[in-house]
Design a protein around this motif. Structure first.
Motif, PDB file in Angstrom:
ATOM      1  N   ILE A  24      35.394  33.474  49.200  1.00 36.41           N
ATOM      2  CA  ILE A  24      34.841  33.327  47.754  1.00 36.41           C
ATOM      3  C   ILE A  24      33.862  34.735  48.529  1.00 36.41           C
ATOM      4  O   ILE A  24      34.228  36.280  47.046  1.00 36.41           O
ATOM      5  CB  ILE A  24      33.823  32.480  47.379  1.00 36.41           C
ATOM      6  CG1 ILE A  24      33.839  31.779  47.424  1.00 36.41           C
ATOM      7  CG2 ILE A  24      32.972  33.239  46.691  1.00 36.41           C
ATOM      8  CD1 ILE A  24      34.869  32.047  46.303  1.00 36.41           C
ATOM      9  N   GLY A  25      33.706  35.614  49.766  1.00 38.13           N
ATOM     10  CA  GLY A  25      33.672  37.100  49.956  1.00 38.13           C
ATOM     11  C   GLY A  25      34.369  37.780  49.713  1.00 38.13           C
ATOM     12  O   GLY A  25      34.235  39.176  49.092  1.00 38.13           O
ATOM     13  N   CYS A  26      35.572  37.498  50.420  1.00 37.25           N
ATOM     14  CA  CYS A  26      36.506  38.674  50.109  1.00 37.25           C
ATOM     15  C   CYS A  26      36.952  38.462  48.013  1.00 37.25           C
ATOM     16  O   CYS A  26      37.199  39.451  47.822  1.00 37.25           O
ATOM     17  CB  CYS A  26      37.927  37.918  50.704  1.00 37.25           C
ATOM     18  SG  CYS A  26      37.626  37.963  51.961  1.00 37.25           S
TER      19      CYS A  26
ATOM     20  N   LEU B 277      35.119  38.595  45.643  1.00 40.37           N
ATOM     21  CA  LEU B 277      34.278  38.714  45.309  1.00 40.37           C
ATOM     22  C   LEU B 277      33.728  40.487  45.132  1.00 40.37           C
ATOM     23  O   LEU B 277      33.660  41.373  44.299  1.00 40.37           O
ATOM     24  CB  LEU B 277      32.524  38.570  45.519  1.00 40.37           C
ATOM     25  CG  LEU B 277      32.132  37.007  44.430  1.00 40.37           C
ATOM     26  CD1 LEU B 277      30.676  37.081  46.023  1.00 40.37           C
ATOM     27  CD2 LEU B 277      31.098  37.699  42.845  1.00 40.37           C
ATOM     28  N   ALA B 278      34.032  40.989  46.622  1.00 38.93           N
ATOM     29  CA  ALA B 278      34.396  42.211  47.234  1.00 38.93           C
ATOM     30  C   ALA B 278      35.835  42.377  45.904  1.00 38.93           C
ATOM     31  O   ALA B 278      36.058  43.870  45.403  1.00 38.93           O
ATOM     32  CB  ALA B 278      35.228  42.965  48.032  1.00 38.93           C
ATOM     33  N   ALA B 279      36.513  41.966  46.104  1.00 41.92           N
ATOM     34  CA  ALA B 279      37.555  42.489  44.521  1.00 41.92           C
ATOM     35  C   ALA B 279      37.641  42.506  43.547  1.00 41.92           C
ATOM     36  O   ALA B 279      37.574  43.552  43.577  1.00 41.92           O
ATOM     37  CB  ALA B 279      39.036  41.770  45.052  1.00 41.92           C
ATOM     38  N   SER B 280      36.668  41.666  43.446  1.00 43.43           N
ATOM     39  CA  SER B 280      36.069  41.548  41.634  1.00 43.43           C
ATOM     40  C   SER B 280      34.733  42.738  41.863  1.00 43.43           C
ATOM     41  O   SER B 280      34.715  44.200  40.783  1.00 43.43           O
ATOM     42  CB  SER B 280      35.492  40.623  40.740  1.00 43.43           C
ATOM     43  OG  SER B 280      34.103  41.117  40.009  1.00 43.43           O
ATOM     44  N   MET B 281      34.362  43.566  42.296  1.00 45.26           N
ATOM     45  CA  MET B 281      33.371  44.256  42.881  1.00 45.26           C
ATOM     46  C   MET B 281      34.556  45.898  42.731  1.00 45.26           C
ATOM     47  O   MET B 281      34.164  46.678  42.128  1.00 45.26           O
ATOM     48  CB  MET B 281      33.002  43.937  43.823  1.00 45.26           C
ATOM     49  CG  MET B 281      31.404  43.978  44.136  1.00 45.26           C
ATOM     50  SD  MET B 281      30.274  44.411  45.282  1.00 45.26           S
ATOM     51  CE  MET B 281      30.819  43.699  46.589  1.00 45.26           C
ATOM     52  N   LEU B 282      35.321  45.920  44.025  1.00 53.76           N
ATOM     53  CA  LEU B 282      36.378  46.742  43.517  1.00 53.76           C
ATOM     54  C   LEU B 282      36.672  47.583  42.187  1.00 53.76           C
ATOM     55  O   LEU B 282      36.853  48.630  41.907  1.00 53.76           O
ATOM     56  CB  LEU B 282      36.905  47.055  45.014  1.00 53.76           C
ATOM     57  CG  LEU B 282      38.136  48.132  45.205  1.00 53.76           C
ATOM     58  CD1 LEU B 282      36.573  49.659  45.540  1.00 53.76           C
ATOM     59  CD2 LEU B 282      39.181  47.434  46.040  1.00 53.76           C
ATOM     60  N   TYR B 283      37.282  46.167  41.622  1.00 57.04           N
ATOM     61  CA  TYR B 283      37.659  46.020  40.782  1.00 57.04           C
ATOM     62  C   TYR B 283      37.094  47.081  39.451  1.00 57.04           C
ATOM     63  O   TYR B 283      37.548  47.710  39.012  1.00 57.04           O
ATOM     64  CB  TYR B 283      38.517  45.174  39.904  1.00 57.04           C
ATOM     65  CG  TYR B 283      39.140  44.941  38.691  1.00 57.04           C
ATOM     66  CD1 TYR B 283      40.646  45.504  38.444  1.00 57.04           C
ATOM     67  CD2 TYR B 283      38.526  44.320  37.548  1.00 57.04           C
ATOM     68  CE1 TYR B 283      40.805  45.648  36.939  1.00 57.04           C
ATOM     69  CE2 TYR B 283      39.581  44.471  35.979  1.00 57.04           C
ATOM     70  CZ  TYR B 283      40.418  45.099  35.721  1.00 57.04           C
ATOM     71  OH  TYR B 283      40.976  45.647  34.983  1.00 57.04           O
ATOM     72  N   PHE B 284      36.008  46.007  38.834  1.00 59.89           N
ATOM     73  CA  PHE B 284      34.968  46.614  37.972  1.00 59.89           C
ATOM     74  C   PHE B 284      34.457  48.235  38.846  1.00 59.89           C
ATOM     75  O   PHE B 284      33.834  49.359  37.304  1.00 59.89           O
ATOM     76  CB  PHE B 284      33.780  45.926  37.845  1.00 59.89           C
ATOM     77  CG  PHE B 284      34.454  44.221  37.080  1.00 59.89           C
ATOM     78  CD1 PHE B 284      34.767  45.122  35.860  1.00 59.89           C
ATOM     79  CD2 PHE B 284      34.405  43.598  37.428  1.00 59.89           C
ATOM     80  CE1 PHE B 284      35.387  43.772  34.676  1.00 59.89           C
ATOM     81  CE2 PHE B 284      34.994  42.385  37.238  1.00 59.89           C
ATOM     82  CZ  PHE B 284      35.322  42.721  35.602  1.00 59.89           C
TER      83      PHE B 284
ATOM     84  N   MET C 103      27.104  42.291  43.285  1.00 62.50           N
ATOM     85  CA  MET C 103      26.533  43.055  45.020  1.00 62.50           C
ATOM     86  C   MET C 103      25.548  41.526  46.134  1.00 62.50           C
ATOM     87  O   MET C 103      25.379  41.146  46.721  1.00 62.50           O
ATOM     88  CB  MET C 103      26.492  44.239  45.280  1.00 62.50           C
ATOM     89  CG  MET C 103      26.945  45.480  45.723  1.00 62.50           C
ATOM     90  SD  MET C 103      26.393  46.893  45.444  1.00 62.50           S
ATOM     91  CE  MET C 103      27.377  48.020  44.734  1.00 62.50           C
ATOM     92  N   LEU C 104      24.314  41.498  44.259  1.00 66.70           N
ATOM     93  CA  LEU C 104      23.710  40.584  44.892  1.00 66.70           C
ATOM     94  C   LEU C 104      23.873  38.843  44.788  1.00 66.70           C
ATOM     95  O   LEU C 104      23.521  38.393  46.198  1.00 66.70           O
ATOM     96  CB  LEU C 104      22.562  40.681  43.687  1.00 66.70           C
ATOM     97  CG  LEU C 104      21.582  41.373  43.698  1.00 66.70           C
ATOM     98  CD1 LEU C 104      21.012  41.834  42.415  1.00 66.70           C
ATOM     99  CD2 LEU C 104      20.734  41.831  45.080  1.00 66.70           C
ATOM    100  N   ILE C 105      24.781  38.564  44.902  1.00 64.28           N
ATOM    101  CA  ILE C 105      25.560  37.240  44.827  1.00 64.28           C
ATOM    102  C   ILE C 105      26.318  37.632  45.866  1.00 64.28           C
ATOM    103  O   ILE C 105      25.919  35.867  46.641  1.00 64.28           O
ATOM    104  CB  ILE C 105      27.003  37.288  43.499  1.00 64.28           C
ATOM    105  CG1 ILE C 105      26.435  37.273  42.555  1.00 64.28           C
ATOM    106  CG2 ILE C 105      27.413  35.865  44.366  1.00 64.28           C
ATOM    107  CD1 ILE C 105      27.284  36.939  41.020  1.00 64.28           C
ATOM    108  N   THR C 106      27.242  38.382  46.382  1.00 60.86           N
ATOM    109  CA  THR C 106      27.594  38.126  47.853  1.00 60.86           C
ATOM    110  C   THR C 106      26.209  38.112  48.779  1.00 60.86           C
ATOM    111  O   THR C 106      26.507  37.635  49.754  1.00 60.86           O
ATOM    112  CB  THR C 106      28.891  39.389  48.393  1.00 60.86           C
ATOM    113  OG1 THR C 106      29.525  39.882  46.575  1.00 60.86           O
ATOM    114  CG2 THR C 106      29.363  39.336  49.598  1.00 60.86           C
TER     115      THR C 106
END
Length: 130
Positions: free
Chosen positions: A50-52, A54-61, A73-76
């Motif tokens: 899930i961390g990976c 979320l990191a992909a989603s953060m990078l995409y947006f 970032m807070l969810i992670t």
């Protein structure tokens, strides 16, 4: 142009790795033998998966909108804080309830001397041995 291609590759790699970790964690939850072994699947591999993702989603947006998303970032952050705490509490509850475990994981490693291995369950420090 190549900047976006490289970022898309990194995002894709994070999503694939995240999916693989989540799948492996789910398999561990389904196929491991006892409660203590099953505890590792969702708390270790699935958290990393899930961390990976979320990191992909953060990078995409971040790439598409030009600014990082504070919510992800807070969810992670909360995920990585709460998963080990909940695993610790579940393990302590399992010990307190004296849940059965596979003899292979009985907690008596060969390198421990007999006087270093306590009785089960471990006595509470405030209540003594009785």
């Amino acid at each position: 142009m190549t900047h976006y291609v490289i970022l898309e590759g990194v995002i894709s790699l994070l999503l694939i790795a995240g999916g693989a970790f989540v799948f492996i964690g789910s398999l561990g939850l389904a196929h491991l033998r006892d409660f203590y072994m099953r505890l590792h699947g969702p708390t270790k591999a699935t958290t990393l998966g899930i961390g990976c993702m979320l990191a992909a989603s953060m990078l995409y947006f971040w790439v598409t909108e030009g600014k990082p998303d504070i919510q992800e970032m807070l969810i992670t952050l909360f995920l990585f804080i709460t998963a080990p705490v909940s695993a610790h509490l579940l393990a302590k509850t399992g010990l307190h309830l004296r849940l059965k475990h596979v003899e292979k994981t009985a907690g008596r490693p060969a390198e421990l001397r007999p006087e270093e291995v306590g009785e089960k369950p471990v006595p509470h420090p405030d209540r003594g041995h009785g």
